[in-house]
Scaffold this motif. Structure first.
Motif, short mmCIF file in Angstrom:
data_model
loop_
_atom_site.label_atom_id
_atom_site.label_comp_id
_atom_site.label_asym_id
_atom_site.label_seq_id
_atom_site.Cartn_x
_atom_site.Cartn_y
_atom_site.Cartn_z
N ASP A 48 -5.29 22.54 -137.35
CA ASP A 48 -5.10 23.95 -136.99
C ASP A 48 -6.31 24.53 -136.25
O ASP A 48 -6.21 25.58 -135.62
CB ASP A 48 -4.87 24.79 -138.26
N ASP A 49 -7.44 23.85 -136.37
CA ASP A 49 -8.66 24.38 -135.75
C ASP A 49 -8.85 23.91 -134.31
O ASP A 49 -9.84 24.27 -133.68
CB ASP A 49 -9.90 23.95 -136.56
N VAL A 50 -7.95 23.08 -133.82
CA VAL A 50 -8.18 22.53 -132.49
C VAL A 50 -6.95 22.65 -131.58
O VAL A 50 -5.81 22.65 -132.05
CB VAL A 50 -8.60 21.03 -132.55
N THR A 51 -7.23 22.80 -130.29
CA THR A 51 -6.19 22.67 -129.26
C THR A 51 -6.61 21.49 -128.39
O THR A 51 -7.73 21.47 -127.86
CB THR A 51 -6.14 23.94 -128.38
N VAL A 52 -5.70 20.52 -128.27
CA VAL A 52 -6.04 19.33 -127.50
C VAL A 52 -5.17 19.24 -126.25
O VAL A 52 -3.95 19.36 -126.30
CB VAL A 52 -5.86 18.06 -128.36
N VAL A 53 -5.84 19.06 -125.11
CA VAL A 53 -5.16 18.78 -123.84
C VAL A 53 -5.60 17.40 -123.39
O VAL A 53 -6.80 17.15 -123.22
CB VAL A 53 -5.54 19.84 -122.78
N PHE A 54 -4.64 16.49 -123.22
CA PHE A 54 -4.98 15.17 -122.67
C PHE A 54 -5.02 15.29 -121.15
O PHE A 54 -4.17 15.97 -120.54
CB PHE A 54 -3.92 14.13 -123.03
N VAL A 55 -5.99 14.61 -120.53
CA VAL A 55 -6.11 14.61 -119.07
C VAL A 55 -5.94 13.17 -118.58
O VAL A 55 -6.79 12.32 -118.84
CB VAL A 55 -7.48 15.19 -118.64
N LEU A 56 -4.82 12.93 -117.93
CA LEU A 56 -4.50 11.56 -117.50
C LEU A 56 -4.38 11.48 -115.98
O LEU A 56 -4.34 12.50 -115.29
CB LEU A 56 -3.19 11.10 -118.18
N GLY A 57 -4.33 10.26 -115.49
CA GLY A 57 -4.28 10.02 -114.05
C GLY A 57 -4.96 8.69 -113.76
O GLY A 57 -5.77 8.23 -114.57
N GLY A 58 -4.66 8.10 -112.63
CA GLY A 58 -5.21 6.79 -112.30
C GLY A 58 -6.72 6.83 -112.14
O GLY A 58 -7.33 7.90 -112.07
N PRO A 59 -7.32 5.65 -112.04
CA PRO A 59 -8.77 5.54 -111.82
C PRO A 59 -9.15 6.23 -110.50
O PRO A 59 -8.61 5.89 -109.45
CB PRO A 59 -8.99 4.02 -111.71
N GLY A 60 -10.06 7.20 -110.58
CA GLY A 60 -10.48 7.89 -109.38
C GLY A 60 -9.58 9.05 -108.97
O GLY A 60 -9.78 9.66 -107.92
N ALA A 61 -8.62 9.40 -109.80
CA ALA A 61 -7.72 10.51 -109.46
C ALA A 61 -8.46 11.86 -109.47
O ALA A 61 -8.01 12.82 -108.84
CB ALA A 61 -6.54 10.56 -110.43
N GLY A 62 -9.59 11.91 -110.18
CA GLY A 62 -10.37 13.16 -110.21
C GLY A 62 -10.35 13.84 -111.57
O GLY A 62 -10.63 15.04 -111.67
N LYS A 63 -10.08 13.10 -112.63
CA LYS A 63 -10.03 13.68 -113.98
C LYS A 63 -11.37 14.32 -114.35
O LYS A 63 -11.42 15.46 -114.79
CB LYS A 63 -9.67 12.58 -115.01
N GLY A 64 -12.44 13.54 -114.19
CA GLY A 64 -13.76 14.03 -114.59
C GLY A 64 -14.18 15.25 -113.77
O GLY A 64 -14.74 16.21 -114.32
N THR A 65 -13.89 15.19 -112.48
CA THR A 65 -14.25 16.31 -111.59
C THR A 65 -13.57 17.60 -112.03
O THR A 65 -14.19 18.66 -112.11
CB THR A 65 -13.81 15.95 -110.15
N GLN A 66 -12.28 17.53 -112.32
CA GLN A 66 -11.54 18.73 -112.70
C GLN A 66 -11.94 19.19 -114.10
O GLN A 66 -12.04 20.40 -114.35
CB GLN A 66 -10.02 18.47 -112.61
N CYS A 67 -12.21 18.26 -114.99
CA CYS A 67 -12.62 18.64 -116.35
C CYS A 67 -13.93 19.42 -116.31
O CYS A 67 -14.10 20.42 -117.02
CB CYS A 67 -12.77 17.41 -117.24
N ALA A 68 -14.87 18.98 -115.47
CA ALA A 68 -16.16 19.67 -115.39
C ALA A 68 -15.94 21.12 -114.97
O ALA A 68 -16.58 22.04 -115.49
CB ALA A 68 -17.06 18.96 -114.39
N ARG A 69 -15.01 21.35 -114.06
CA ARG A 69 -14.74 22.72 -113.61
C ARG A 69 -14.06 23.53 -114.71
O ARG A 69 -14.34 24.73 -114.88
CB ARG A 69 -13.87 22.69 -112.36
N LEU A 70 -13.18 22.91 -115.44
CA LEU A 70 -12.49 23.62 -116.52
C LEU A 70 -13.47 24.00 -117.63
O LEU A 70 -13.34 25.07 -118.25
CB LEU A 70 -11.35 22.76 -117.09
N VAL A 71 -14.45 23.16 -117.88
CA VAL A 71 -15.47 23.49 -118.87
C VAL A 71 -16.23 24.73 -118.41
O VAL A 71 -16.44 25.67 -119.18
CB VAL A 71 -16.44 22.31 -119.07
#
Ligand code: UP5
Ligand code: MG
Length: 196
Positions: free
Chosen positions: A4-27
């Protein structure tokens, strides 16, 4: 911690799709805590005294999925740590789950995901990005041979996970071939529609 204390969003996509890049912006703009399964595995690989270093190194080089017990434990530890300072955590779990057994285990041991951001990108574009990054990244898997293996694992093992969540209506699919700014604008719009 309680689900109940957490909201989890999984971020998926192929290698190099830009997951890390977009996560940094969302943070930066939405106060999520970003946990990259790949980053956690690379850190564990370098941790003095880790019993998993050699195993992780060889799996990553071959683009294979490290046995789930290792990764789920690292994620749980990182979530517990983050919740010490932020009692209600919103988590972006980046690059996980990428195999069905991981998805089931995480849902049982931790909690179900609220939604799944899926960054959709073709292999030509992803390969170009990864080879370019490989000139300076120092990542052992940013070379043509490892990239080929990562793509194969993604198609054979990880896409079924995306399909599994799609059937549950949880997947938000985003075109990841545009510029980082355009992809982020789309991400924000779609996320706000879903999470408020
Ligand atoms: N870039 C990003 N977005 C761009 C855009 N819109 N336009 C132009 N360029 C863009 O981006 C990659 C590169 O592209 C960067 O140079 C960036 O500037 C540029 P990035 O944001 O890093 O993409 P990302 O999707 O995060 O790529 P990454 O290489 O991290 O993806 P992988 O999924 O392959 O890597 P990960 O670290 O998640 O996993 C590595 C390995 O760990 C796996 O292969 C596996 O062996 C192991 N692993 C497990 O075993 N279990 C797990 O649960 C997770 C990982
Ligand atoms: Mg990444």
């Amino acid at each position: 911690f309680s689900p109940d204390d957490v909201t989890v969003v999984f971020v998926l996509g192929g290698p190099g799709a830009g997951k890390g890049t977009q996560c940094a912006r969302l943070v930066a703009q939405h106060g999520f805590t970003h946990l990259s399964a790949g980053d956690l595995l690379r850190a564990e690989q370098e941790r003095p005294g880790s019993q998993f270093g050699d195993l992780i190194r060889s799996y990553i080089k071959d683009g294979l999925i490290v046995p789930m017990e290792v990764t789920v434990q690292l994620l749980e530890n990182a979530m517990t740590d983050a919740l010490r300072t932020k009692p209600k955590g919103r988590f972006l779990i980046d690059g996980f789950p990428r195999k069905m057994d991981q998805a089931h285990r995480f849902e049982e041991a931790v909690c179900p995901a609220r939604l799944v951001l899926f960054y959709d990108c073709n292999e030509r574009v992803m390969q170009e990005r990864l080879l370019e990054r490989g000139k300076t990244s120092g990542r052992a898997d940013d070379n043509a041979e490892s990239i080929r293996k990562r793509f194969r694992t993604f198609v054979e093992t990880s896409m079924p996970v995306v399909d599994y969540y799609d059937k549950q209506g949880k997947v938000v699919k985003i075109d990841a071939t545009a510029t980082p700014d355009a992809v982020f604008a789309d991400t924000q719009k779609r996320l706000t529609e879903k999470l408020g």
